[in-house]
Enzyme design. Structure first.
Site, PDB file in Angstrom:
ATOM      1  N   THR A   1      14.169 -37.252 -25.213  1.00 28.92           N
ATOM      2  CA  THR A   1      15.042 -38.528 -24.670  1.00 28.92           C
ATOM      3  C   THR A   1      14.431 -39.690 -24.032  1.00 28.92           C
ATOM      4  O   THR A   1      14.678 -40.602 -24.097  1.00 28.92           O
ATOM      5  CB  THR A   1      16.155 -37.698 -24.077  1.00 28.92           C
ATOM      6  OG1 THR A   1      16.662 -36.695 -25.066  1.00 28.92           O
ATOM      7  CG2 THR A   1      17.428 -38.657 -23.953  1.00 28.92           C
TER       8      THR A   1
ATOM      9  N   GLY B   1      17.887 -33.562 -21.993  1.00 23.11           N
ATOM     10  CA  GLY B   1      18.316 -35.049 -21.889  1.00 23.11           C
ATOM     11  C   GLY B   1      18.801 -35.529 -20.752  1.00 23.11           C
ATOM     12  O   GLY B   1      19.517 -36.837 -20.833  1.00 23.11           O
TER      13      GLY B   1
ATOM     14  N   LYS C   1       8.846 -23.507 -31.725  1.00 23.02           N
ATOM     15  CA  LYS C   1       9.126 -23.734 -30.528  1.00 23.02           C
ATOM     16  C   LYS C   1      10.562 -22.974 -30.522  1.00 23.02           C
ATOM     17  O   LYS C   1      11.546 -23.497 -31.141  1.00 23.02           O
ATOM     18  CB  LYS C   1       9.362 -25.170 -30.005  1.00 23.02           C
ATOM     19  CG  LYS C   1       9.987 -25.243 -28.615  1.00 23.02           C
ATOM     20  CD  LYS C   1      10.489 -26.669 -28.387  1.00 23.02           C
ATOM     21  CE  LYS C   1      11.271 -26.972 -27.181  1.00 23.02           C
ATOM     22  NZ  LYS C   1      11.899 -28.174 -27.135  1.00 23.02           N
TER      23      LYS C   1
END
Length: 257
Positions: A210, A161, A100
């Site tokens: 998150t 996040g 990734k």
């Protein structure tokens, strides 16, 4: 839905929920949350989590590589050189040729550096990596990433996040129409309804960290996300009714007493 599997670069995946491994209180909680999520793709930050030194406590001791597809990521890399270096480190350690790819352009917002992302992707693809790029929700950038050989694109829903959910559904919908590879919504999901909505728009999967790790009860939130992604996918395939301004009777009026 039993056979509704996602295939990425020849790898068949049962779950359309992908999860990260950061921000948990310890590896045991990480393991329990991942199990509750039902995910089979688990992404790990090469720079932040030990996955290469087997002499020290290692996250991979808690994740069965026969059960999960381990996806190294280049989180925390702000240059092309760093992103390429850490992708190579992960492969050299025998983790995966999947990566990734993240090239961050701004420390405050953590938005991607798309020019750097494309450059790094070209380098890694030439070296035989299977590059899964984290990008913004720009359809033009997405098409360029596909053109150079990325088998998926991973646009953000909102800043990493932030938990803001999908901030620009129209860009996401255009992006989904613009590429012919799987689209994994990555970053910004806050709760189960955000995940379901991403899937209802037509995303092929959702990646989050998150939203689960930062929840009051990460294990329960992981389970909630599992069902949200399944529900959103099923609703997308079923096809929602059109929105109308006025009411339509649910029962026919013919034959009424």
């Amino acid at each position: 839905m039993v056979d509704d599997r996602l295939t990425i670069a020849g790898r068949e995946l049962k779950s359309r929920l992908w999860v990260g491994t950061g921000k948990y209180k310890d590896f045991v909680e990480t393991q329990k949350a991942i199990e509750a999520s039902g995910a089979d793709v688990v992404t790990v930050a090469v720079r932040r989590v030990n996955i290469t030194d087997r002499a020290k406590e290692n996250l991979l001791d808690y994740l069965d590589p026969k059960k999960y597809t381990i996806l190294p990521n280049t989180a925390g890399c702000y240059t092309v050189e760093d992103a390429v270096r850490y992708a190579r480190v992960a492969r050299a350690a025998g983790v995966s040729d999947l990566v990734k790819l993240e090239v961050i352009g701004d420390e405050r917002t953590l938005f991607p550096d798309t020019a750097g992302l494309i450059e790094a992707a070209k380098i890694l693809i030439k070296e035989g990596f299977i590059v899964l790029p984290y990008t913004n929700d720009d359809p033009v950038v997405a098409k360029r990433l596909v053109d150079i050989g990325c088998p998926v694109v991973m646009p953000l829903a909102a800043p990493i996040g932030s938990g803001l959910g999908i901030r620009n559904p129209y860009n996401l919908k255009i992006l989904l129409e613009s590429v012919n590879v799987p689209v994994i919504v990555d970053a910004g999901v806050g709760t189960a309804s955000d995940a379901a909505l991403a899937m209802e728009y037509g995303a092929d999967a959702v990646l989050m960290n998150t939203a689960i790790a930062g929840a009051r009860d990460p294990i329960a939130m992981a389970e909630a996300m599992k069902y949200a992604v399944k529900a959103g996918r099923l609703a997308f395939k079923a096809g929602r009714i059109p929105r109308k301004l006025h009411a339509t009777a649910s029962s026919p009026i013919e034959g009424m007493l």
